[in-house]
Design a protein around this motif. Structure first.
Motif, mmCIF file in Angstrom:
data_model
loop_
_atom_site.group_PDB
_atom_site.id
_atom_site.type_symbol
_atom_site.label_atom_id
_atom_site.label_comp_id
_atom_site.label_asym_id
_atom_site.label_seq_id
_atom_site.Cartn_x
_atom_site.Cartn_y
_atom_site.Cartn_z
ATOM 1 N N LEU A 109 0.825 -1.210 0.000
ATOM 2 C CA LEU A 109 0.000 0.000 0.000
ATOM 3 C C LEU A 109 0.863 1.265 0.000
ATOM 4 N N ASP A 110 0.439 2.255 -0.799
ATOM 5 C CA ASP A 110 1.017 3.585 -0.658
ATOM 6 C C ASP A 110 0.478 4.227 0.619
ATOM 7 N N VAL A 111 1.244 5.174 1.159
ATOM 8 C CA VAL A 111 0.849 5.832 2.401
ATOM 9 C C VAL A 111 0.865 7.342 2.167
ATOM 10 N N HIS A 112 -0.284 7.986 2.408
ATOM 11 C CA HIS A 112 -0.381 9.440 2.308
ATOM 12 C C HIS A 112 -0.447 10.002 3.722
ATOM 13 N N LEU A 113 0.545 10.789 4.101
ATOM 14 C CA LEU A 113 0.628 11.367 5.442
ATOM 15 C C LEU A 113 0.182 12.824 5.401
ATOM 16 N N ILE A 114 -0.782 13.165 6.233
ATOM 17 C CA ILE A 114 -1.220 14.559 6.375
ATOM 18 C C ILE A 114 -0.577 15.113 7.639
ATOM 19 N N LEU A 115 0.251 16.155 7.469
ATOM 20 C CA LEU A 115 1.038 16.710 8.576
ATOM 21 C C LEU A 115 0.860 18.222 8.639
ATOM 22 N N ASP A 116 1.092 18.795 9.826
ATOM 23 C CA ASP A 116 1.126 20.247 9.930
ATOM 24 C C ASP A 116 2.550 20.744 9.674
ATOM 25 N N ASN A 117 2.771 22.036 9.861
ATOM 26 C CA ASN A 117 4.047 22.646 9.492
ATOM 27 C C ASN A 117 5.041 22.724 10.645
ATOM 28 N N TYR A 118 4.891 21.881 11.640
ATOM 29 C CA TYR A 118 5.833 21.849 12.751
ATOM 30 C C TYR A 118 7.235 21.517 12.223
ATOM 31 N N SER A 119 8.243 22.223 12.721
ATOM 32 C CA SER A 119 9.598 22.091 12.176
ATOM 33 C C SER A 119 10.127 20.656 12.268
ATOM 34 N N THR A 120 9.665 19.896 13.251
ATOM 35 C CA THR A 120 10.099 18.503 13.395
ATOM 36 C C THR A 120 9.801 17.682 12.152
ATOM 37 N N HIS A 121 8.746 18.037 11.433
ATOM 38 C CA HIS A 121 8.326 17.252 10.268
ATOM 39 C C HIS A 121 9.128 17.584 9.013
ATOM 40 N N LYS A 122 10.017 18.592 9.094
ATOM 41 C CA LYS A 122 10.690 19.055 7.878
ATOM 42 C C LYS A 122 12.220 19.032 7.973
ATOM 43 N N THR A 123 12.759 18.352 8.963
ATOM 44 C CA THR A 123 14.208 18.309 9.126
ATOM 45 C C THR A 123 14.840 17.421 8.062
ATOM 46 N N ALA A 124 16.161 17.531 7.929
ATOM 47 C CA ALA A 124 16.884 16.701 6.962
ATOM 48 C C ALA A 124 16.727 15.218 7.285
ATOM 49 N N LEU A 125 16.680 14.888 8.571
ATOM 50 C CA LEU A 125 16.512 13.486 8.963
ATOM 51 C C LEU A 125 15.208 12.912 8.422
ATOM 52 N N ILE A 126 14.128 13.667 8.518
ATOM 53 C CA ILE A 126 12.830 13.192 8.038
ATOM 54 C C ILE A 126 12.791 13.194 6.516
ATOM 55 N N ARG A 127 13.373 14.222 5.888
ATOM 56 C CA ARG A 127 13.380 14.257 4.419
ATOM 57 C C ARG A 127 14.133 13.065 3.847
ATOM 58 N N ASN A 128 15.270 12.738 4.442
ATOM 59 C CA ASN A 128 16.041 11.583 3.960
ATOM 60 C C ASN A 128 15.272 10.285 4.163
ATOM 61 N N TRP A 129 14.563 10.190 5.296
ATOM 62 C CA TRP A 129 13.774 8.985 5.551
ATOM 63 C C TRP A 129 12.699 8.823 4.480
ATOM 64 N N LEU A 130 12.049 9.907 4.113
ATOM 65 C CA LEU A 130 10.983 9.849 3.114
ATOM 66 C C LEU A 130 11.525 9.577 1.717
ATOM 67 N N LEU A 131 12.699 10.144 1.396
ATOM 68 C CA LEU A 131 13.283 9.920 0.075
ATOM 69 C C LEU A 131 13.611 8.448 -0.164
ATOM 70 N N LYS A 132 13.942 7.738 0.877
ATOM 71 C CA LYS A 132 14.262 6.309 0.760
ATOM 72 C C LYS A 132 13.008 5.439 0.691
ATOM 73 N N ARG A 133 11.854 6.028 0.877
ATOM 74 C CA ARG A 133 10.602 5.259 0.880
ATOM 75 C C ARG A 133 9.600 5.955 -0.042
ATOM 76 N N PRO A 134 9.683 5.692 -1.328
ATOM 77 C CA PRO A 134 8.847 6.398 -2.305
ATOM 78 C C PRO A 134 7.352 6.125 -2.163
ATOM 79 N N ARG A 135 6.961 5.100 -1.407
ATOM 80 C CA ARG A 135 5.526 4.850 -1.252
ATOM 81 C C ARG A 135 4.882 5.810 -0.249
ATOM 82 N N PHE A 136 5.702 6.574 0.476
ATOM 83 C CA PHE A 136 5.189 7.555 1.415
ATOM 84 C C PHE A 136 5.062 8.919 0.719
ATOM 85 N N HIS A 137 3.877 9.514 0.825
ATOM 86 C CA HIS A 137 3.599 10.814 0.206
ATOM 87 C C HIS A 137 3.136 11.766 1.310
#
Length: 374
Positions: free
Chosen positions: A254-282
């Motif tokens: 299954l693809d996963v669509h995550l709805i998030l707010d703009n809290y800085s924790t959700h936009k750090t390099a650590l999270i961006r790299n995690w998402l880039l390695k998992r293309p099924r997460f949007h």
């Protein structure tokens, strides 16, 4: 086969449709009148009685009644007919003065009118003032809050998230994700007095603090089931651990669509790299100051009202145990939250707020936009 009498077509003029739209969506419309206007508008769109009843979640009898009243009397038929009784003692001019005075003035040294103060000022009784306020939907003693989003991508984000809610993608999971941070384990300084006939439950106004915890939660849009995880802090490290938990619990196909707010924790390099390695997460971000678009906030309100606010917890462990139990009970028989408002309806509502704000405070708004205020 019996089909019943054919319905007389309900055709609206442009003027009637405009007035009905105003009645249906204006904040000061009486709720019953607004509902009748929505019924007639839906009938004017060509829907049959059953379809209108399903769309507006009302009875078929109500639709039949107000369709017939409108066809017979047009717009005037939507208003309640005067009932027999004693002659009126308050004239239309007096009613108009009360409404205007309520809306356009305040008593000296105060922020709003009370029934007692306005009765003194107008010479009418407190009950008369109360009835007029009720008839026009006026509540000077109450106030509400709002915040218009300055996000430059506001329209795109609202359309994106509302579209996900109303028409979720197939073979995919839509998860509304957020943190409820700094939940306090509070215990009352004295034992609660339980409710008895004629007596409310009583608790002391003061409390003891026993620490805090943060709850990371993901609400499944389709089933309303919740994935929860506790952390003492809410940094990107903890958020990544929660994403790992989500990944482990969601089927790999299954693809996963995550709805998030703009809290800085959700936009750090650590999270961006995690998402880039998992293309099924949007990822879909809510607009700035628009976290109310995230449905998990609605579930957080349920958690607060039903378990936390009136609870007494002597430790963080006890608080976490209570929340885990709440999640387990919720997941046994989850009832999905139904999103009904389209993106156009949301944006129209925001536009009305903006126009009314600008009309009420043109100079103040302009100075804040241009930076010319003191």
């Amino acid at each position: 086969m019996r089909t019943g009498r054919p319905k007389q077509p309900l055709v609206l003029t442009e003027e009637e449709r405009a007035r009905l739209q105003s009645m249906a969506h204006r904040a000061r419309s009486q709720p019953l009148l607004a509902r009748r206007a929505r019924v007639v508008l839906a009938c004017g769109d060509g829907l049959d009685n059953e379809a209108v009843a399903r769309k507006l979640r009302c009875s078929r009898g109500m639709v039949v009644k107000w369709r017939a009243r409108f066809l017979k009397q047009r717009l005037e038929g939507l208003y309640d007919e005067p009932r027999p009784g004693a002659p009126r003692k308050v004239s239309d001019e007096q009613v108009e003065r009360v409404v205007i005075q309520t809306l356009e003035s305040t008593p000296r040294g105060q922020t709003h009118w009370s029934t007692r103060e306005l009765a003194k000022a107008t010479g009418l009784s407190r009950m008369t003032i109360s009835r007029i306020w009720h008839a026009f939907g006026l509540q000077p003693h109450r106030t509400d809050s709002f915040k218009l989003s300055p996000d430059p991508l506001l329209i795109e984000k609202v359309r994106d998230i509302a579209g996900l809610y109303i028409n979720p993608p197939e073979h995919a999971l839509v998860l509304c994700v957020d943190e409820k941070s700094q939940i306090q384990a509070l215990d009352r300084t004295q034992p609660l007095l339980p409710m008895q006939p004629g007596q409310l439950e009583r608790g002391t106004h003061d409390y003891k603090r026993h620490g805090t915890t943060s709850l990371f939660a993901a609400l499944d849009l389709k089933t309303s089931q919740v994935i929860g995880q506790f952390h003492q802090r809410h940094r990107s490290v903890e958020f990544r651990r929660f994403l790992d938990t989500i990944e482990a619990k969601v089927p790999a196909e299954l693809d996963v669509h995550l709805i998030l707010d703009n809290y800085s924790t959700h936009k750090t390099a650590l999270i961006r790299n995690w998402l880039l390695k998992r293309p099924r997460f949007h990822v879909h971000f809510t607009p700035t100051y628009g976290s109310w678009l995230n449905l998990v906030e609605r579930w957080f309100a349920e958690l607060t009202n039903k378990r936390i606010r009136r609870g007494a917890f002597r430790s963080v462990k006890e608080l976490q145990s209570a929340i885990r139990e709440f999640i387990a009970v919720h997941n046994e028989n989850p009832k999905p939250f139904v999103w009904t408002r389209t993106a156009d309806q949301i944006l129209d509502s925001m536009a009305r707020y903006a126009r009314r704000t600008l009309a009420s405070h043109p100079s103040g708004i302009n100075s804040r936009i241009t930076g010319t205020g003191d």
